[in-house]
Design an enzyme around this catalytic site. Structure first.
Site, PDB file in Angstrom:
ATOM      1  N   SER A 135     -19.867 -30.362 -23.192  1.00 52.44           N
ATOM      2  CA  SER A 135     -20.407 -30.245 -24.552  1.00 52.44           C
ATOM      3  C   SER A 135     -19.362 -29.662 -25.511  1.00 52.44           C
ATOM      4  O   SER A 135     -19.314 -30.036 -26.683  1.00 52.44           O
ATOM      5  CB  SER A 135     -21.695 -29.421 -24.568  1.00 52.44           C
ATOM      6  OG  SER A 135     -21.445 -28.061 -24.304  1.00 52.44           O
ATOM      7  N   ASN A 136     -18.515 -28.760 -25.016  1.00 52.19           N
ATOM      8  CA  ASN A 136     -17.445 -28.250 -25.889  1.00 52.19           C
ATOM      9  C   ASN A 136     -16.394 -29.326 -26.152  1.00 52.19           C
ATOM     10  O   ASN A 136     -15.843 -29.409 -27.254  1.00 52.19           O
ATOM     11  CB  ASN A 136     -16.803 -26.999 -25.278  1.00 52.19           C
ATOM     12  CG  ASN A 136     -17.617 -25.750 -25.553  1.00 52.19           C
ATOM     13  OD1 ASN A 136     -17.657 -25.262 -26.675  1.00 52.19           O
ATOM     14  ND2 ASN A 136     -18.300 -25.253 -24.530  1.00 52.19           N
TER      15      ASN A 136
ATOM     16  N   MET B 168     -12.926 -25.568 -14.141  1.00 52.16           N
ATOM     17  CA  MET B 168     -13.248 -24.620 -13.074  1.00 52.16           C
ATOM     18  C   MET B 168     -12.060 -24.363 -12.152  1.00 52.16           C
ATOM     19  O   MET B 168     -12.138 -24.541 -10.943  1.00 52.16           O
ATOM     20  CB  MET B 168     -14.435 -25.129 -12.261  1.00 52.16           C
ATOM     21  CG  MET B 168     -15.696 -25.320 -13.088  1.00 52.16           C
ATOM     22  SD  MET B 168     -16.112 -23.873 -14.085  1.00 52.16           S
ATOM     23  CE  MET B 168     -16.767 -22.825 -12.803  1.00 52.16           C
TER      24      MET B 168
ATOM     25  N   HIS C 127     -15.042 -18.739 -23.551  1.00 48.78           N
ATOM     26  CA  HIS C 127     -15.759 -17.993 -22.515  1.00 48.78           C
ATOM     27  C   HIS C 127     -17.102 -17.516 -23.077  1.00 48.78           C
ATOM     28  O   HIS C 127     -17.161 -16.999 -24.201  1.00 48.78           O
ATOM     29  CB  HIS C 127     -14.920 -16.797 -22.050  1.00 48.78           C
ATOM     30  CG  HIS C 127     -15.570 -16.049 -20.934  1.00 48.78           C
ATOM     31  ND1 HIS C 127     -15.604 -16.534 -19.646  1.00 48.78           N
ATOM     32  CD2 HIS C 127     -16.262 -14.886 -20.931  1.00 48.78           C
ATOM     33  CE1 HIS C 127     -16.286 -15.684 -18.894  1.00 48.78           C
ATOM     34  NE2 HIS C 127     -16.684 -14.682 -19.644  1.00 48.78           N
TER      35      HIS C 127
HETATM   36  C1  GRF Z   1     -19.317 -23.059 -21.447  1.00 42.23           C
HETATM   37  O1  GRF Z   1     -20.362 -22.132 -21.368  1.00 42.23           O
HETATM   38  C2  GRF Z   1     -17.998 -22.346 -21.614  1.00 42.23           C
HETATM   39  O2  GRF Z   1     -18.116 -21.156 -22.337  1.00 42.23           O
HETATM   40  C3  GRF Z   1     -17.595 -22.050 -20.194  1.00 42.23           C
HETATM   41  O3  GRF Z   1     -18.029 -23.181 -19.455  1.00 42.23           O
HETATM   42  C4  GRF Z   1     -19.099 -23.808 -20.133  1.00 42.23           C
HETATM   43  C5  GRF Z   1     -18.690 -25.220 -20.369  1.00 42.23           C
HETATM   44  O4  GRF Z   1     -19.744 -25.966 -20.945  1.00 42.23           O
HETATM   45  N1  GRF Z   1     -16.180 -21.803 -20.065  1.00 42.23           N
HETATM   46  P1  GRF Z   1     -19.469 -27.434 -21.429  1.00 42.23           P
HETATM   47  O5  GRF Z   1     -18.947 -28.207 -20.215  1.00 42.23           O
HETATM   48  O6  GRF Z   1     -18.473 -27.387 -22.543  1.00 42.23           O
HETATM   49  O7  GRF Z   1     -20.802 -27.962 -21.893  1.00 42.23           O
END
Ligand code: GRF
Length: 213
Positions: free
Chosen positions: A15-16, A91, A110
């Site tokens: 989503s980011n 990850m 984060h």
């Molecule tokens: C988010 O909560 C970010 O803060 C953390 O991992 C998650 C990733 O979410 N590092 P997405 O894959 O961007 O939806």
């Protein structure tokens, strides 16, 4: 750095990644998604958005060893002329090749107000601890776990009725706001780094313009 080229590294939902792709980055653009997870939802999003994707799957045994993933990604990013790397739910702790080649040009998001709750399950640990305010942090990546210089933070309230899911959703909305903004500030050359302190000239007198409490 007008026309800056951004690569996003993501292992999951993406989503980011999508927020970075669809936000106004002031002339910069996301040109590549790299992942270590062929099943990542981010891959589907890249296809839908027409962004180049590269999958480095250490599980297949097809030439990408676990240790080699980072070197392979770094080589691709260099080949594609990447200016800024955004980690978004990637990850994997960076061990060397990416930091060596892109040091000072890697951002991470984060889901806590660092330095509280670095590492995994930040939202659950914040809830369990009983904090009344949490949020998210965009920071430059260094060799530690979520320890690099902080670019932007946004705060959200923690409600007595919150579950990990509801708190995570509230934080995520802020992630989608401050991550693109941070990438844009970096690409526009608006960030001055002094030791581990980030200065944003022109905004220094403004109290918390990025918080939504
Ligand atoms: C988010 O909560 C970010 O803060 C953390 O991992 C998650 C990733 O979410 N590092 P997405 O894959 O961007 O939806």
């Amino acid at each position: 750095m007008s026309g800056a080229r951004i690569a996003v590294l993501a292992s999951g939902r993406g989503s980011n990644f999508e927020a970075l792709c669809t936000s106004d980055l002031g002339g910069a653009e996301v040109v590549l998604l790299a992942t270590d997870n062929p099943g990542a939802e981010a891959v589907v999003k890249a296809e839908r958005l027409g962004i180049e994707k590269a999958v480095f799957d250490p599980g297949t045994g097809h030439g990408v060893s676990r240790a080699g993933v980072e070197s392979s990604i770094a080589a691709l990013l260099e080949d594609r002329g990447i200016d800024l790397v955004c980690l978004a739910g990637f990850m994997r702790i960076l061990r060397g090749p990416l930091l060596d080649r892109f040091g000072g040009r890697i951002l991470n998001i984060h889901p806590s107000l660092l330095p509280s709750f670095p590492g995994l399950d930040a939202q659950a640990r914040a809830l369990e601890y009983g904090v009344k305010i949490s949020g998210c942090t965009v920071h430059y990546v260094d060799a530690g776990t979520d320890t690099g210089p902080i670019v932007l933070q946004a705060a959200v309230p923690v409600l007595g009725t919150d579950t990990v899911e509801s708190l995570s959703r509230r934080i995520l909305r802020e992630e989608h706001r401050i991550y693109p903004l941070s990438a844009r500030l970096h690409c526009e050359g608006s960030i001055l780094l002094d030791g581990r302190t980030v200065h944003l000239p022109g905004t220094e007198g403004i109290p918390g313009p990025f918080a939504s409490l």
